[in-house]
Write a protein that holds these residues in place. Structure first.
Motif, PDB file in Angstrom:
ATOM      1  N   ILE A  93     -25.200 -21.868 -62.364  1.00 33.00           N
ATOM      2  CA  ILE A  93     -25.066 -21.684 -60.919  1.00 33.00           C
ATOM      3  C   ILE A  93     -26.203 -20.806 -60.404  1.00 33.00           C
ATOM      4  O   ILE A  93     -26.832 -21.108 -59.403  1.00 33.00           O
ATOM      5  N   VAL A  94     -26.455 -19.712 -61.093  1.00 37.34           N
ATOM      6  CA  VAL A  94     -27.463 -18.754 -60.671  1.00 37.34           C
ATOM      7  C   VAL A  94     -28.868 -19.328 -60.839  1.00 37.34           C
ATOM      8  O   VAL A  94     -29.721 -19.172 -59.965  1.00 37.34           O
ATOM      9  N   ASP A  95     -29.124 -19.982 -61.955  1.00 35.98           N
ATOM     10  CA  ASP A  95     -30.442 -20.543 -62.239  1.00 35.98           C
ATOM     11  C   ASP A  95     -30.283 -21.973 -62.747  1.00 35.98           C
ATOM     12  O   ASP A  95     -30.108 -22.184 -63.937  1.00 35.98           O
ATOM     13  N   PRO A  96     -30.334 -22.955 -61.841  1.00 33.44           N
ATOM     14  CA  PRO A  96     -30.129 -24.349 -62.241  1.00 33.44           C
ATOM     15  C   PRO A  96     -31.098 -24.834 -63.314  1.00 33.44           C
ATOM     16  O   PRO A  96     -30.795 -25.766 -64.031  1.00 33.44           O
ATOM     17  N   ARG A  97     -32.250 -24.213 -63.455  1.00 32.52           N
ATOM     18  CA  ARG A  97     -33.226 -24.615 -64.481  1.00 32.52           C
ATOM     19  C   ARG A  97     -32.759 -24.226 -65.882  1.00 32.52           C
ATOM     20  O   ARG A  97     -33.306 -24.664 -66.869  1.00 32.52           O
ATOM     21  N   ALA A  98     -31.718 -23.385 -66.000  1.00 35.29           N
ATOM     22  CA  ALA A  98     -31.264 -22.872 -67.296  1.00 35.29           C
ATOM     23  C   ALA A  98     -30.383 -23.871 -68.043  1.00 35.29           C
ATOM     24  O   ALA A  98     -29.669 -23.489 -68.936  1.00 35.29           O
ATOM     25  N   ARG A  99     -30.398 -25.119 -67.688  1.00 38.08           N
ATOM     26  CA  ARG A  99     -29.540 -26.131 -68.336  1.00 38.08           C
ATOM     27  C   ARG A  99     -30.044 -26.451 -69.653  1.00 38.08           C
ATOM     28  O   ARG A  99     -30.583 -26.732 -70.400  1.00 38.08           O
ATOM     29  N   GLU A 154     -22.168 -19.458 -69.578  1.00 44.15           N
ATOM     30  CA  GLU A 154     -23.109 -20.550 -69.335  1.00 44.15           C
ATOM     31  C   GLU A 154     -22.907 -21.189 -67.968  1.00 44.15           C
ATOM     32  O   GLU A 154     -23.868 -21.567 -67.304  1.00 44.15           O
ATOM     33  N   LYS A 155     -21.664 -21.312 -67.540  1.00 44.14           N
ATOM     34  CA  LYS A 155     -21.396 -21.912 -66.232  1.00 44.14           C
ATOM     35  C   LYS A 155     -22.025 -21.070 -65.130  1.00 44.14           C
ATOM     36  O   LYS A 155     -22.655 -21.591 -64.216  1.00 44.14           O
TER      37      LYS A 155
END
Length: 66
Positions: A60-66, A55-56
């Protein structure tokens, strides 16, 4: 328990109707293979330390994936 009500036989689909999906799928699979091969070469050539996974790494790769 499984209750089958209807069986629909498989049938070929016209190439033009699946061409776009298949191109995307082949591209994605090829990209993943190339990236794995490149990663393997980099790991053999240097000392690699992994600081982010799961998840970390996704954040980082896709900030929208929070």
């Amino acid at each position: 328990m499984l209750d089958i009500r209807e069986r629909i036989p498989s049938r070929p689909m016209p190439f033009e109707s699946v061409k776009g999906r298949m191109e995307k799928k082949v591209y994605a699979e090829t990209l993943q293979r190339v990236l794995r091969e490149w990663e393997e070469k980099l790991r053999k050539a240097s000392d690699v330390k992994i600081y982010a996974t799961g998840e970390k790494l996704d954040r980082i790769v896709d900030p929208r994936a929070r």
